[in-house]
Design a protein around this motif. Structure first.
Motif, PDB file in Angstrom:
ATOM      1  N   LYS A   1       1.012  -1.156   0.019  1.00  0.00           N
ATOM      2  CA  LYS A   1      -0.218  -0.071   0.719  1.00  0.00           C
ATOM      3  C   LYS A   1       1.040   1.077  -0.061  1.00  0.00           C
ATOM      4  O   LYS A   1       1.765   1.312   0.729  1.00  0.00           O
ATOM      5  N   LYS A   2       0.492   1.899  -0.606  1.00  0.00           N
ATOM      6  CA  LYS A   2       1.455   3.396  -1.044  1.00  0.00           C
ATOM      7  C   LYS A   2       0.494   4.365   0.647  1.00  0.00           C
ATOM      8  O   LYS A   2      -0.491   4.577   0.266  1.00  0.00           O
ATOM      9  N   LEU A   3       1.400   4.889   0.875  1.00  0.00           N
ATOM     10  CA  LEU A   3       0.996   5.625   2.429  1.00  0.00           C
ATOM     11  C   LEU A   3       0.691   7.429   1.662  1.00  0.00           C
ATOM     12  O   LEU A   3       1.786   7.747   1.069  1.00  0.00           O
ATOM     13  N   LEU A   4      -0.306   7.744   1.695  1.00  0.00           N
ATOM     14  CA  LEU A   4      -0.634   8.869   1.597  1.00  0.00           C
ATOM     15  C   LEU A   4      -0.776   9.929   2.907  1.00  0.00           C
ATOM     16  O   LEU A   4      -1.274   9.639   3.649  1.00  0.00           O
ATOM     17  N   PHE A   5      -0.002  11.152   2.179  1.00  0.00           N
ATOM     18  CA  PHE A   5       0.481  12.189   3.452  1.00  0.00           C
ATOM     19  C   PHE A   5      -1.265  13.152   4.080  1.00  0.00           C
ATOM     20  O   PHE A   5      -2.127  13.362   2.709  1.00  0.00           O
ATOM     21  N   GLN A   6      -2.129  12.466   4.804  1.00  0.00           N
ATOM     22  CA  GLN A   6      -3.524  12.827   5.258  1.00  0.00           C
ATOM     23  C   GLN A   6      -3.441  14.481   6.657  1.00  0.00           C
ATOM     24  O   GLN A   6      -2.683  13.715   7.572  1.00  0.00           O
ATOM     25  N   TYR A   7      -4.705  14.551   6.278  1.00  0.00           N
ATOM     26  CA  TYR A   7      -4.869  15.360   7.937  1.00  0.00           C
ATOM     27  C   TYR A   7      -5.884  14.921   8.670  1.00  0.00           C
ATOM     28  O   TYR A   7      -6.778  15.336   8.143  1.00  0.00           O
ATOM     29  N   THR A   8      -5.729  14.858   9.541  1.00  0.00           N
ATOM     30  CA  THR A   8      -7.210  14.854  11.063  1.00  0.00           C
ATOM     31  C   THR A   8      -7.959  15.755  10.405  1.00  0.00           C
ATOM     32  O   THR A   8      -9.341  15.027  10.597  1.00  0.00           O
ATOM     33  N   THR A   9      -7.934  17.024  10.238  1.00  0.00           N
ATOM     34  CA  THR A   9      -8.831  18.316  10.306  1.00  0.00           C
ATOM     35  C   THR A   9      -9.735  17.524   8.721  1.00  0.00           C
ATOM     36  O   THR A   9     -10.658  17.854   8.966  1.00  0.00           O
ATOM     37  N   SER A  10      -9.258  17.077   7.893  1.00  0.00           N
ATOM     38  CA  SER A  10      -9.684  17.277   7.196  1.00  0.00           C
ATOM     39  C   SER A  10      -9.359  15.560   6.172  1.00  0.00           C
ATOM     40  O   SER A  10     -10.860  15.738   5.222  1.00  0.00           O
ATOM     41  N   SER A  11      -9.205  15.327   6.407  1.00  0.00           N
ATOM     42  CA  SER A  11      -9.613  13.901   5.802  1.00  0.00           C
ATOM     43  C   SER A  11     -10.443  13.310   6.534  1.00  0.00           C
ATOM     44  O   SER A  11     -10.917  12.477   7.547  1.00  0.00           O
ATOM     45  N   THR A  12     -11.889  13.023   5.872  1.00  0.00           N
ATOM     46  CA  THR A  12     -13.255  11.548   6.124  1.00  0.00           C
ATOM     47  C   THR A  12     -11.992  10.225   7.175  1.00  0.00           C
ATOM     48  O   THR A  12     -12.639   9.655   7.634  1.00  0.00           O
ATOM     49  N   ASN A  13     -11.081   9.826   5.727  1.00  0.00           N
ATOM     50  CA  ASN A  13     -10.823   9.054   5.533  1.00  0.00           C
ATOM     51  C   ASN A  13     -10.322   8.502   7.967  1.00  0.00           C
ATOM     52  O   ASN A  13     -10.637   7.556   8.490  1.00  0.00           O
ATOM     53  N   LEU A  14      -9.393   9.299   7.499  1.00  0.00           N
ATOM     54  CA  LEU A  14      -8.089   9.066   9.441  1.00  0.00           C
ATOM     55  C   LEU A  14      -9.579   9.829  10.039  1.00  0.00           C
ATOM     56  O   LEU A  14      -9.625   9.657  11.704  1.00  0.00           O
ATOM     57  N   GLN A  15     -11.135  10.439   9.680  1.00  0.00           N
ATOM     58  CA  GLN A  15     -11.962  11.310  10.739  1.00  0.00           C
ATOM     59  C   GLN A  15     -12.323   9.459  11.183  1.00  0.00           C
ATOM     60  O   GLN A  15     -13.689   9.491  12.381  1.00  0.00           O
ATOM     61  N   ARG A  16     -12.946   9.153  10.207  1.00  0.00           N
ATOM     62  CA  ARG A  16     -13.515   7.657  10.169  1.00  0.00           C
ATOM     63  C   ARG A  16     -12.925   6.429  10.907  1.00  0.00           C
ATOM     64  O   ARG A  16     -13.964   6.247  12.131  1.00  0.00           O
ATOM     65  N   LYS A  17     -11.867   6.474  10.915  1.00  0.00           N
ATOM     66  CA  LYS A  17     -10.964   6.090  12.380  1.00  0.00           C
ATOM     67  C   LYS A  17     -11.452   6.389  13.389  1.00  0.00           C
ATOM     68  O   LYS A  17     -11.098   5.480  14.701  1.00  0.00           O
ATOM     69  N   LEU A  18     -11.298   7.530  13.573  1.00  0.00           N
ATOM     70  CA  LEU A  18     -11.382   8.656  14.840  1.00  0.00           C
ATOM     71  C   LEU A  18     -12.475   8.517  15.376  1.00  0.00           C
ATOM     72  O   LEU A  18     -12.851   8.470  16.715  1.00  0.00           O
ATOM     73  N   GLY A  19     -13.732   7.717  14.555  1.00  0.00           N
ATOM     74  CA  GLY A  19     -15.284   8.186  15.374  1.00  0.00           C
ATOM     75  C   GLY A  19     -15.605   9.327  15.142  1.00  0.00           C
ATOM     76  O   GLY A  19     -16.492   8.889  15.790  1.00  0.00           O
ATOM     77  N   VAL A  20     -15.395   9.933  14.265  1.00  0.00           N
ATOM     78  CA  VAL A  20     -15.896  11.153  14.543  1.00  0.00           C
ATOM     79  C   VAL A  20     -16.492  11.810  13.108  1.00  0.00           C
ATOM     80  O   VAL A  20     -17.695  12.798  13.171  1.00  0.00           O
ATOM     81  N   SER A  21     -16.430  11.146  12.043  1.00  0.00           N
ATOM     82  CA  SER A  21     -16.987  11.661  10.659  1.00  0.00           C
ATOM     83  C   SER A  21     -18.361  10.518  11.005  1.00  0.00           C
ATOM     84  O   SER A  21     -18.731  10.311  11.526  1.00  0.00           O
TER      85      SER A  21
END
Ligand SMILES: Cc1cc2nc3c(=O)[nH]c(=O)nc-3n(C[C@H](O)[C@H](O)[C@H](O)COP(=O)(O)OP(=O)(O)OC[C@H]3O[C@@H](n4cnc5c(N)ncnc54)[C@H](O)[C@@H]3O)c2cc1C
Ligand code: FES
Lengths: 116, 345
Positions: free
Chosen positions: B325-345
């Protein structure tokens, strides 16, 4: 002659005697601690693993009898921590809990054979 | 506990840096188990200065040691880390290859893990019991001198001397007194840090002559081949005497020792683990190290430095856990993907 002692020598002097009897006298900054002064001047015999948080008992010293009253007694928290030190005596203190003031000018403390 | 726990990452040490590593790994879908020898999480912050204020955590003008640990626990909660407390990691073996690392990690409690990456966040080393200040104590350890109770049965019918004035000492006085033939508590002063109800219970036993209390300090041990026959003490009146006993249980607090980390085949420099500062990887590919345990030019033993180190280690760890897998640089502020993982989206 004016007494210029205050200006000429504003520092408080502390003498540390190690377990072998060797003595070192260093100048201490008022407001710092007897532990910090030892470390800053590379005086051996004090380890201070916890950096002065009264959480390790590796800065144990014996205050010279004649200074014991001026330095005062250990607080409750310090007594609790002294439970972890070796060979505790009536004049035992944790040096991180002794604040340097001009009243301590000339203070003599001995370090134990072993810390912790 | 013979089952092997298979996981992406094992973090050795649940101090603030090991804890935050869960967050950084979690954002990259890397699941982690944390192991610590202490019965609680938080490392130095929780053990040495829970009530003291810290002033240099970015964004927190002031927070106590325990306050920071509590906040970190909340922050990493979405990633559901598994904590294995009261366990010391003893061995770390390489099973895989440098390209496809795999490690076996085993604790002194018999738990075994297989992990694709390992993060050593061992701080100042493992917290271990302090030895009593008696010369030659090593020869008795594990035979008749102990710092914790693993099997109460060992003490059945024996004369047990317990040294200390805190909760551990008093709890074991109360627990062992029905089992041992005689319990003697030795403490340097007639005041105890332990909970008042255990102190009262102990005093009652002493008053009923069901156990002994000596106000004294340990000075020496007597015995043969690791078996104690007596402990020498000096009383408050400076008089020396011996107390006959078969076992000594000593509670003199904790100290940090590098411990087993030294045996894992890593390069060490003055008891610290050198790492490269782009990946925070050790001399063994797939083994990372972060926090107070590491050294590199300019290293500061600060919590904030440890957090940065964990973020970079996680990026490289991703490469091993998800090689395709290629790693994409993302911000927790704006990435819906990261926010899903954090349980906040
Ligand atoms: C009194 C004091 C005040 C401080 N004040 C500040 C401050 O104001 N700001 C700041 O940034 N820093 C401060 N620090 C430093 C800060 O606490 C450390 O930098 C920080 O705790 C390091 O975190 P860590 O996770 O790397 O290691 P640690 O907190 O040391 O945690 C490591 C953990 O690993 C465990 N461990 C080690 N080996 C093993 C093993 N083999 N098996 C199982 N477990 C193991 C240990 O038991 C420990 O719990 C202070 C430290 C002290 C002592
Ligand atoms: S430095 Fe740790 S108790 Fe004084």
């Amino acid at each position: 002659m004016l007494d210029t002692r205050e200006n000429a020598d504003p520092m408080t002097k502390i003498t540390y005697i190690d377990a072998s009897g060797a003595s070192r006298t260093v100048e201490a900054q008022d407001g710092s601690t007897v532990m910090e002064t030892a470390l800053r001047n590379s005086v051996p015999g004090i380890e201070a693993e916890c950096g002065g948080a009264c959480a390790c008992a590796t800065c144990h010293v014996y205050v010279a009898d004649e200074w014991s009253a001026t330095v005062g007694k250990a607080s409750q928290m310090e007594e609790d921590m002294l439970d972890f030190a070796a060979d505790v005596r009536p004049t035992s203190r944790l040096s991180c809990q002794i604040k340097v003031t001009p009243a301590l000018d000339g203070l003599v403390v001995s370090t134990p054979d072993k810390q912790g | 506990m013979s089952d092997v726990i298979k996981t992406d990452a094992v973090i050795i040490g649940a101090g603030p840096v090991g804890m935050f590593a869960v967050f950084e790994l979690g954002l990259l879908d890397i699941k982690a188990h944390l192991i610590d020898i202490l019965p609680k999480i938080g490392g130095q912050c929780a053990e040495l200065y829970p009530e003291k204020p810290i002033y240099d955590i970015p964004g927190y003008p002031i927070v106590t040691g325990q306050g920071l640990v509590d906040a970190l626990e909340k922050q990493i909660h979405p990633f559901d880390p598994t904590f294995h407390l009261n366990e010391m990691v003893e061995s770390l073996e390489v099973l895989g290859t440098p390209e496809h690392p795999l490690f076996r990690i085993a604790t002194d409690a018999g738990t075994t893990f297989e992990a694709k990456v390992v993060l050593i966040a061992a701080g100042g080393g493992s917290f271990q019991p302090k030895r009593p200040p008696t010369p030659g104590v090593e020869a008795y350890e594990g035979k008749s001198v102990f710092y914790s109770v693993r099997k109460m049965e060992h003490f059945r019918g024996r004369r047990v001397l317990i040294a200390g004035g805190g909760d551990s000492a008093l709890d074991w006085v109360l627990n062992l007194h029905p089992v041992a033939s005689r319990v003697t508590l030795v403490h340097r002063r007639d005041e105890f840090r332990a909970a008042p109800h255990s102190v009262n219970a102990m005093r009652t036993l002493v008053a009923e002559n069901k156990m002994d209390l000596a106000i004294a300090q340990l000075t020496g041990l007597k015995g043969n081949d690791g078996q104690l026959s007596a402990v020498s003490v000096r009383g408050a009146d400076q008089v020396n005497f011996d107390i006959e006993c078969d076992d000594l249980l000593a509670f003199y607090g904790l100290t940090m020792k590098l411990g087993p980390v030294a045996n894992w085949g890593l390069n060490l420099h003055e008891n610290l683990v050198p790492v490269d500062t782009a990946r925070f990887e050790t001399s063994t590919p797939g083994i990372f190290a972060v926090g107070d345990i590491i050294t590199y030019p300019g290293k500061l033993k600060l919590i904030l430095s440890g957090f940065h180190e964990a973020a970079l280690a996680a990026q490289r760890a991703h490469h091993y856990v998800y090689p395709d897998k290629k790693l994409l640089f993302q911000y927790t502020t704006s990435s819906t993907n990261l926010q899903r993982k954090l349980g906040v989206s």
